[in-house]
Scaffold this motif. Structure first.
Motif, PDB file in Angstrom:
ATOM      1  N   ASP A  10      -5.194  -1.347  -1.792  1.00  0.00           N
ATOM      2  CA  ASP A  10      -6.345  -1.853  -2.259  1.00  0.00           C
ATOM      3  C   ASP A  10      -5.948  -3.099  -3.036  1.00  0.00           C
ATOM      4  O   ASP A  10      -4.793  -3.308  -3.406  1.00  0.00           O
ATOM      5  CB  ASP A  10      -7.209  -1.086  -3.006  1.00  0.00           C
ATOM      6  N   HIS A  12      -7.704  -6.510  -5.552  1.00  0.00           N
ATOM      7  CA  HIS A  12      -8.889  -7.101  -6.125  1.00  0.00           C
ATOM      8  C   HIS A  12      -8.654  -8.574  -6.700  1.00  0.00           C
ATOM      9  O   HIS A  12      -7.376  -8.450  -7.201  1.00  0.00           O
ATOM     10  CB  HIS A  12      -9.700  -6.253  -7.121  1.00  0.00           C
ATOM     11  N   HIS A  44      -9.533   3.356  -5.646  1.00  0.00           N
ATOM     12  CA  HIS A  44      -9.933   3.063  -4.374  1.00  0.00           C
ATOM     13  C   HIS A  44      -8.781   3.407  -3.329  1.00  0.00           C
ATOM     14  O   HIS A  44      -8.999   3.916  -2.296  1.00  0.00           O
ATOM     15  CB  HIS A  44     -10.144   1.509  -4.371  1.00  0.00           C
TER      16      HIS A  44
HETATM   17 ZN   LIG Z   1     -11.248  -1.740  -3.958  1.00  0.00          ZN
END
Ligand SMILES: [Zn+2]
Length: 162
Positions: A10, A12, A44
């Motif tokens: 993941d 961000h 996540h």
């Molecule tokens: Zn995420």
């Protein structure tokens, strides 16, 4: 014995004015992950690693980011759902290894709290959970502290196995 392995990744963007939440632990910083939920990259990636090991839908399919229900959500609910699916399929965590890529701040003083948070949500001992922090050596968006990323690898074992 029927083991299953899964990988999750993941990333961000980091934006000013957002809390920096990593594995359910909030760190003092001037920015945090942009995202529909709280943007917790560890939770996540771990959700996707477990769902991947089970051959089940990924986090984006289970919790669509256009659903207002998940706005600013505490991402532990995603891990808890993955753990529920894992248990229903007859599996438990053998071990989980997590790498967080973040330039600042350093994770060292926070790692144990993060491991314990993960173990708590997954319902396993903290000894089964490892978490490492890596800098990105000043290179690219990660190295410029404009993003945070996470890799997670999990081994699932049949629940009855020791
Ligand atoms: Zn995420």
């Amino acid at each position: 014995m029927d083991f299953r392995i899964g990988h999750g990744f993941d990333l961000h963007r980091l934006e000013a004015g957002r809390p920096l939440v990593i594995a359910g632990h909030t760190l003092e910083h001037d920015r945090g992950p942009a995202g529909h939920s709280d943007g917790d990259v560890v939770y996540h990636a771990v959700t996707d690693a477990i769902c991947g090991a089970l051959g089940e839908p990924d986090i984006g399919q289970l919790f669509p980011d256009n659903d207002p229900k998940w706005k600013d959500a505490d991402s532990s609910i995603f891990v808890a759902e993955a753990a529920r699916r894992m248990g229903a399929a007859g599996y438990a965590v053998g071990n989980l290894d997590v790498t967080v890529i973040l330039e600042r701040p350093r994770l060292g003083p926070h790692k144990q709290a993060m491991r314990e948070n993960l173990a708590g949500v997954l319902g396993c001992g903290a000894a089964r959970v490892n978490l490492k922090g890596k800098s990105h050596e000043g290179v690219d968006a990660l190295g410029e502290n404009r993003a945070i990323a996470c890799h997670a690898v999990v081994l699932l074992k049949p629940s009855e196995a020791k």
